[in-house]
Scaffold this motif. Structure first.
Motif, PDB file in Angstrom:
ATOM      1  N   ASP A  70       0.828  -1.209   0.000  1.00 51.53           N
ATOM      2  CA  ASP A  70       0.000   0.000   0.000  1.00 51.53           C
ATOM      3  C   ASP A  70       0.860   1.256   0.000  1.00 51.53           C
ATOM      4  OD1 ASP A  70      -2.418  -1.329  -0.072  1.00 51.53           O
ATOM      5  OD2 ASP A  70      -2.634  -1.395   2.105  1.00 51.53           O
ATOM      6  N   ALA A  71       1.978   1.223   0.722  1.00 52.20           N
ATOM      7  CA  ALA A  71       2.875   2.385   0.763  1.00 52.20           C
ATOM      8  C   ALA A  71       3.397   2.714  -0.624  1.00 52.20           C
ATOM      9  CB  ALA A  71       4.029   2.118   1.722  1.00 52.20           C
ATOM     10  N   LEU A  72       3.767   1.686  -1.401  1.00 48.31           N
ATOM     11  CA  LEU A  72       4.261   1.903  -2.757  1.00 48.31           C
ATOM     12  C   LEU A  72       3.168   2.453  -3.662  1.00 48.31           C
ATOM     13  CD1 LEU A  72       6.529  -1.237  -3.342  1.00 48.31           C
ATOM     14  CD2 LEU A  72       7.261   1.154  -3.127  1.00 48.31           C
ATOM     15  N   ARG A  73       1.957   1.946  -3.492  1.00 51.20           N
ATOM     16  CA  ARG A  73       0.851   2.422  -4.319  1.00 51.20           C
ATOM     17  C   ARG A  73       0.507   3.872  -3.996  1.00 51.20           C
ATOM     18  NH1 ARG A  73      -3.896  -1.489  -3.348  1.00 51.20           N
ATOM     19  NH2 ARG A  73      -4.834  -0.420  -5.143  1.00 51.20           N
ATOM     20  N   ILE A  74       0.507   4.221  -2.699  1.00 53.25           N
ATOM     21  CA  ILE A  74       0.230   5.604  -2.315  1.00 53.25           C
ATOM     22  C   ILE A  74       1.348   6.522  -2.798  1.00 53.25           C
ATOM     23  CG2 ILE A  74      -0.125   7.180  -0.373  1.00 53.25           C
ATOM     24  CD1 ILE A  74      -1.259   4.789   1.191  1.00 53.25           C
ATOM     25  N   ALA A  75       2.593   6.073  -2.648  1.00 56.06           N
ATOM     26  CA  ALA A  75       3.734   6.864  -3.135  1.00 56.06           C
ATOM     27  C   ALA A  75       3.660   7.049  -4.635  1.00 56.06           C
ATOM     28  CB  ALA A  75       5.044   6.192  -2.735  1.00 56.06           C
ATOM     29  N   GLY A  76       3.180   6.014  -5.345  1.00 60.34           N
ATOM     30  CA  GLY A  76       3.005   6.132  -6.792  1.00 60.34           C
ATOM     31  C   GLY A  76       2.016   7.223  -7.151  1.00 60.34           C
ATOM     32  N   CYS A  77       0.943   7.322  -6.360  1.00 61.28           N
ATOM     33  CA  CYS A  77       0.001   8.432  -6.558  1.00 61.28           C
ATOM     34  C   CYS A  77       0.704   9.765  -6.321  1.00 61.28           C
ATOM     35  CB  CYS A  77      -1.188   8.287  -5.612  1.00 61.28           C
ATOM     36  SG  CYS A  77      -2.311   6.926  -6.006  1.00 61.28           S
ATOM     37  N   GLY A  78       1.620   9.780  -5.347  1.00 52.63           N
ATOM     38  CA  GLY A  78       2.375  10.993  -5.068  1.00 52.63           C
ATOM     39  C   GLY A  78       3.270  11.400  -6.225  1.00 52.63           C
ATOM     40  N   SER A 175      -8.832   0.660  -1.008  1.00 51.89           N
ATOM     41  CA  SER A 175      -8.203  -0.637  -0.753  1.00 51.89           C
ATOM     42  C   SER A 175      -7.262  -0.613   0.448  1.00 51.89           C
ATOM     43  CB  SER A 175      -7.428  -1.094  -1.997  1.00 51.89           C
ATOM     44  OG  SER A 175      -6.380  -0.185  -2.301  1.00 51.89           O
ATOM     45  N   SER A 176      -6.634   0.548   0.707  1.00 48.73           N
ATOM     46  CA  SER A 176      -5.671   0.645   1.811  1.00 48.73           C
ATOM     47  C   SER A 176      -6.331   0.998   3.131  1.00 48.73           C
ATOM     48  CB  SER A 176      -4.594   1.677   1.489  1.00 48.73           C
ATOM     49  OG  SER A 176      -5.145   2.984   1.428  1.00 48.73           O
ATOM     50  N   GLY A 177      -7.486   1.654   3.090  1.00 54.30           N
ATOM     51  CA  GLY A 177      -8.163   2.062   4.316  1.00 54.30           C
ATOM     52  C   GLY A 177      -7.530   3.256   5.005  1.00 54.30           C
ATOM     53  N   GLN A 178      -6.617   3.955   4.334  1.00 50.45           N
ATOM     54  CA  GLN A 178      -5.960   5.123   4.925  1.00 50.45           C
ATOM     55  C   GLN A 178      -6.888   6.331   4.867  1.00 50.45           C
ATOM     56  OE1 GLN A 178      -2.591   5.259   6.212  1.00 50.45           O
ATOM     57  NE2 GLN A 178      -2.912   3.047   6.153  1.00 50.45           N
ATOM     58  N   ASP A 179      -6.848   7.185   5.915  1.00 46.05           N
ATOM     59  CA  ASP A 179      -7.672   8.381   5.882  1.00 46.05           C
ATOM     60  C   ASP A 179      -6.997   9.461   5.035  1.00 46.05           C
ATOM     61  OD1 ASP A 179      -5.720   9.662   7.423  1.00 46.05           O
ATOM     62  OD2 ASP A 179      -6.786   9.357   9.306  1.00 46.05           O
ATOM     63  N   SER A 180      -7.686  10.601   4.895  1.00 47.27           N
ATOM     64  CA  SER A 180      -7.225  11.650   3.987  1.00 47.27           C
ATOM     65  C   SER A 180      -5.834  12.172   4.345  1.00 47.27           C
ATOM     66  CB  SER A 180      -8.229  12.814   3.988  1.00 47.27           C
ATOM     67  OG  SER A 180      -9.507  12.370   3.620  1.00 47.27           O
ATOM     68  N   ALA A 181      -5.612  12.429   5.650  1.00 45.90           N
ATOM     69  CA  ALA A 181      -4.329  12.974   6.084  1.00 45.90           C
ATOM     70  C   ALA A 181      -3.192  11.996   5.837  1.00 45.90           C
ATOM     71  CB  ALA A 181      -4.395  13.345   7.570  1.00 45.90           C
ATOM     72  N   ASN A 182      -3.401  10.718   6.142  1.00 50.37           N
ATOM     73  CA  ASN A 182      -2.359   9.717   5.925  1.00 50.37           C
ATOM     74  C   ASN A 182      -2.062   9.542   4.437  1.00 50.37           C
ATOM     75  OD1 ASN A 182      -2.185   9.308   8.655  1.00 50.37           O
ATOM     76  ND2 ASN A 182      -3.461   7.475   8.665  1.00 50.37           N
ATOM     77  N   LEU A 184      -2.352  11.799   2.072  1.00 54.89           N
ATOM     78  CA  LEU A 184      -1.563  12.945   1.615  1.00 54.89           C
ATOM     79  C   LEU A 184      -0.135  12.870   2.133  1.00 54.89           C
ATOM     80  CD1 LEU A 184      -1.370  15.601   0.129  1.00 54.89           C
ATOM     81  CD2 LEU A 184      -2.298  16.770   2.141  1.00 54.89           C
ATOM     82  N   PHE A 185       0.049  12.417   3.379  1.00 53.23           N
ATOM     83  CA  PHE A 185       1.387  12.326   3.972  1.00 53.23           C
ATOM     84  C   PHE A 185       2.286  11.412   3.143  1.00 53.23           C
ATOM     85  CE2 PHE A 185       4.513  10.462   6.877  1.00 53.23           C
ATOM     86  CZ  PHE A 185       5.063  11.589   7.453  1.00 53.23           C
ATOM     87  N   TYR A 186       1.811  10.215   2.838  1.00 48.71           N
ATOM     88  CA  TYR A 186       2.637   9.272   2.082  1.00 48.71           C
ATOM     89  C   TYR A 186       2.732   9.635   0.599  1.00 48.71           C
ATOM     90  CZ  TYR A 186       2.960   6.408   6.236  1.00 48.71           C
ATOM     91  OH  TYR A 186       3.245   5.972   7.502  1.00 48.71           O
ATOM     92  N   GLU A 187       1.720  10.325   0.083  1.00 42.66           N
ATOM     93  CA  GLU A 187       1.821  10.831  -1.290  1.00 42.66           C
ATOM     94  C   GLU A 187       2.908  11.897  -1.383  1.00 42.66           C
ATOM     95  OE1 GLU A 187      -2.783  10.049  -2.774  1.00 42.66           O
ATOM     96  OE2 GLU A 187      -2.153  12.048  -2.133  1.00 42.66           O
ATOM     97  N   LEU A 188       2.983  12.757  -0.378  1.00 41.96           N
ATOM     98  CA  LEU A 188       4.017  13.791  -0.376  1.00 41.96           C
ATOM     99  C   LEU A 188       5.411  13.171  -0.246  1.00 41.96           C
ATOM    100  CD1 LEU A 188       2.344  16.552   1.837  1.00 41.96           C
ATOM    101  CD2 LEU A 188       2.927  16.720  -0.603  1.00 41.96           C
TER     102      LEU A 188
END
Length: 298
Positions: A70-78, A175-182, A184-188
């Motif tokens: 999930d971290a890689l997928r969120i970072a990919g969005c970033g 799919s990850s269940g992360q909230d909005s702040a989290n 954005l944090f990992y996308e950044l």
């Protein structure tokens, strides 16, 4: 107040704040890539400081580390977010504020095609019709001058990348269940790392351009990276959890209206303000109203 109605109000606040970002692209002397890199680092630092406060105010709203996948997928969005920002500011610097923000509003048009393609759904002709109304409004607001060809291409690239970001952001958040702040944090984090890897190439290809902000640039970046990045994007990512990517993009068609008005007063970009300007605003407002009715009717 219904959840969707409240979400639409918060989304409008986000769009108003986002309308100021184009102004910073004109004020700050850095190129698009270093501008976004510094902006992202400042936004990341501010958000890291804010997250403990969110944890105290809202139980369970603190930073929760996602799994490696999930971290890689969120970072990919970033990474997509970073490319969108770089192309957006580069578009403004290659033309002017009006051209850059006018092109960004075509994201709804791209979304009407990309969403069914990515999510394997059917093309919505209602979405296409509403996006066509919005684009007609943008074209009335600003006739895309061929003198700004590079700015137009970069602006359209930014819009296309943003539409993909919005669609994938919804899928990854669900799919990850992360909230909005989290999210954005990992996308950044993904955005900062990606741009840091690109910076040596940028400096090599642009040796004459500044890569370090001046004192005035620093203060502008500080305001841009905090107030005009964290707040609108938290509201935007929250909206993407309750509304479709197409709806969010339709509302963001109001961003160029705000930006062009701001630029007209601050930089004298007044040639857009005439009968066609108000006709264009009317079409954009109509498209937003139609999509609002569709959303609140459900």
């Amino acid at each position: 107040m219904k959840l969707k109605t409240r979400t639409l109000i918060l989304l409008n606040i986000a769009v108003f704040l986002a309308g100021w970002t184009g102004i910073f692209g004109r004020i700050i002397s850095l190129g698009g890539l270093p501008l976004v890199w510094y902006r992202s680092m400042i936004a990341l630092a501010v958000l890291a400081a804010v997250l403990p406060v969110l944890r105290k105010v809202h139980a369970g709203a603190g930073l929760k580390a996602p799994g490696p996948r999930d971290a890689l997928r969120i970072a990919g969005c970033g990474v997509l977010l970073g490319i969108h920002w770089v192309a957006f500011f580069a578009s403004i610097q290659a033309s002017n504020v009006s051209v850059g923000v006018a092109c960004i509003a075509t994201s709804c048009f791209f979304t009407s095609f990309f969403d069914p393609a990515i999510n394997r759904g059917r093309l919505s002709w209602k979405d296409f019709f509403i996006s066509f109304i919005a684009i007609a409004g943008i074209l009335l607001i600003f006739s895309l001058d061929v003198r700004y060809r590079l700015g137009i291409v970069l602006g359209l690239l930014s819009a296309a990348v943003y539409s993909v970001f919005a669609i994938l952001n919804i899928r990854v958040a669900e799919s990850s269940g992360q909230d909005s702040a989290n999210m954005l944090f990992y996308e950044l984090i993904g955005c900062v790392i990606f741009l840091a890897l690109c910076m040596p190439f940028y400096i090599h290809l642009n040796p004459g351009l500044p890569a370090v902000p001046s004192r005035s640039d620093f203060w502008s970046l500080l305001v841009l990276g905090s107030v005009f990045t964290i707040i609108p994007f938290l509201l935007q990512i929250h909206a993407l959890r309750h509304l479709s990517a197409f709806t969010v993009n339709i509302f963001y068609n109001l961003e160029p209206v705000y930006s062009i008005i701001f630029a007209a007063f601050l930089f004298g970009e007044t040639r857009e303000v005439g009968p066609s300007f108000w006709a264009g605003i009317s079409l954009i407002v109509i498209s937003v109203f139609l999509q609002s009715r569709r959303q609140t009717a459900h």
